[in-house]
Scaffold this motif. Structure first.
Motif, mmCIF file in Angstrom:
data_model
loop_
_atom_site.group_PDB
_atom_site.id
_atom_site.type_symbol
_atom_site.label_atom_id
_atom_site.label_comp_id
_atom_site.label_asym_id
_atom_site.label_seq_id
_atom_site.Cartn_x
_atom_site.Cartn_y
_atom_site.Cartn_z
ATOM 1 N N ALA A 159 25.683 -27.244 -29.876
ATOM 2 C CA ALA A 159 25.960 -26.393 -28.536
ATOM 3 C C ALA A 159 26.144 -27.337 -27.310
ATOM 4 O O ALA A 159 25.534 -28.381 -27.394
ATOM 5 C CB ALA A 159 24.539 -25.738 -28.310
ATOM 6 N N LEU A 160 27.030 -26.885 -26.397
ATOM 7 C CA LEU A 160 27.196 -27.430 -25.389
ATOM 8 C C LEU A 160 26.061 -27.614 -24.526
ATOM 9 O O LEU A 160 25.097 -26.777 -24.603
ATOM 10 C CB LEU A 160 28.234 -26.997 -24.512
ATOM 11 N N PRO A 161 25.819 -28.869 -23.738
ATOM 12 C CA PRO A 161 24.546 -28.892 -22.876
ATOM 13 C C PRO A 161 24.556 -28.029 -21.618
ATOM 14 O O PRO A 161 25.697 -27.658 -21.456
ATOM 15 C CB PRO A 161 24.444 -30.158 -22.263
ATOM 16 N N ALA A 162 23.545 -27.721 -21.161
ATOM 17 C CA ALA A 162 23.574 -26.730 -19.723
ATOM 18 C C ALA A 162 24.502 -27.427 -18.713
ATOM 19 O O ALA A 162 24.294 -28.592 -18.666
ATOM 20 C CB ALA A 162 22.383 -26.428 -19.555
ATOM 21 N N LEU A 163 24.986 -26.426 -18.156
ATOM 22 C CA LEU A 163 25.898 -26.874 -16.802
ATOM 23 C C LEU A 163 25.784 -26.170 -15.711
ATOM 24 O O LEU A 163 26.041 -24.874 -15.958
ATOM 25 C CB LEU A 163 27.319 -27.382 -17.322
ATOM 26 N N VAL A 164 25.955 -26.802 -14.541
ATOM 27 C CA VAL A 164 26.000 -25.960 -13.276
ATOM 28 C C VAL A 164 26.838 -26.614 -12.304
ATOM 29 O O VAL A 164 26.457 -27.618 -11.825
ATOM 30 C CB VAL A 164 24.257 -25.682 -12.784
ATOM 31 N N HIS A 165 27.747 -25.926 -11.887
ATOM 32 C CA HIS A 165 28.790 -26.391 -10.800
ATOM 33 C C HIS A 165 27.837 -26.060 -9.436
ATOM 34 O O HIS A 165 27.842 -25.014 -9.141
ATOM 35 C CB HIS A 165 30.118 -25.980 -10.716
ATOM 36 N N PRO A 166 27.861 -26.965 -8.517
ATOM 37 C CA PRO A 166 27.132 -26.641 -7.186
ATOM 38 C C PRO A 166 28.193 -25.869 -6.368
ATOM 39 O O PRO A 166 28.482 -26.595 -5.238
ATOM 40 C CB PRO A 166 26.754 -27.983 -6.613
ATOM 41 N N VAL A 167 28.552 -24.637 -6.583
ATOM 42 C CA VAL A 167 29.344 -23.926 -5.819
ATOM 43 C C VAL A 167 28.884 -23.341 -4.698
ATOM 44 O O VAL A 167 27.870 -22.592 -5.038
ATOM 45 C CB VAL A 167 30.133 -22.693 -6.582
ATOM 46 N N PRO A 168 29.269 -23.377 -3.551
ATOM 47 C CA PRO A 168 28.800 -22.653 -2.211
ATOM 48 C C PRO A 168 29.218 -21.036 -2.445
ATOM 49 O O PRO A 168 29.932 -20.701 -3.295
ATOM 50 C CB PRO A 168 29.668 -23.042 -1.065
ATOM 51 N N TYR A 169 28.167 -20.282 -2.077
ATOM 52 C CA TYR A 169 28.332 -19.016 -2.196
ATOM 53 C C TYR A 169 28.685 -18.071 -1.155
ATOM 54 O O TYR A 169 28.468 -18.426 -0.017
ATOM 55 C CB TYR A 169 26.769 -18.337 -2.558
#
Length: 215
Positions: free
Chosen positions: A7-17
């Motif tokens: 499984a791919l590890p968790a990932l979060v791109h720090p994208v402004p909202y």
């Protein structure tokens, strides 16, 4: 003996909202018709010429909110939603109908327009984009504009009447859920890094979208 891929590890791109309304805190009141969009005190920040113009377009510009998030993430100037919409109308990605409606966002001309306007970006129209490909694309640094039913904001337990009709921006994932920025999400509940469990995604996701990246 066959073994499954890790499984791919968790990932979060720090994208402004960005919301598709000028005041994100008012999204729920506007969506539920407790407040007309014309009463949004920040309507001028949208680039509209009048509250009425803002009202008409704000319901339709989830795609422009997603594009603004991408531009901000990749540290490019962020035009107003109306400026971006005007460019998309000129490019044929939005088409005003004779009956007063609007067709779009139309993915192929939109993708061409993005690459022509922002040479540092890539954009690919994906009329077929299986959910199984989302994690791998995000792991390569891409951001994904995905077509989902608007009721995804509340993860309605029953299947919506249709899939698609609204665009969200996929910005990350973990083993349990896809993380999205939802332009029509409700403040404090389903706007930034909103979780859509993988087991629920199929009920809302139309299997198409636009994949954006940086060259």
């Amino acid at each position: 003996m066959r073994t499954s891929a890790p499984a791919l590890p968790a990932l979060v791109h720090p994208v402004p909202y960005f919301s598709q309304w000028a005041t994100p805190e008012l999204a729920e009141s506007i969506v539920t018709h407790q407040l007309p969009a014309t009463d949004d005190p920040l309507w001028q920040a949208y680039g509209a010429a009048s509250p009425q113009e803002y009202d008409w377009w704000s319901w339709r510009l989830c795609g422009m909110a997603c594009l603004r998030m991408c531009l901000a993430h990749w540290e490019l100037p962020v035009p107003t939603a109306m400026e971006l919409a005007a460019g998309c109308v000129e490019a044929g990605a939005y088409v005003r109908r004779a009956d007063g409606g609007l067709d779009g966002l139309i993915y192929a001309p939109f993708a061409r327009h993005v690459e022509a306007t922002w040479p540092r970006l890539t954009a690919e129209s994906r009329p077929g984009l299986p959910a199984s490909a989302i994690r791998e694309l995000l792991s390569r640094g891409r951001l994904l504009m995905l077509s989902v039913h608007p009721s995804v904001r509340e993860l309605a337990p029953t299947a919506p009447p249709a899939r698609g009709g609204h665009l969200v921006l996929a910005v990350g994932y973990d083993a349990q859920a896809l993380l999205v920025h939802n332009p029509s999400g409700f403040h404090g509940r389903s706007q930034e890094f909103a979780r859509i469990p993988w087991s629920d995604l199929e009920r809302f996701y139309a299997g198409r979208g636009v994949v954006l990246g940086r060259r």
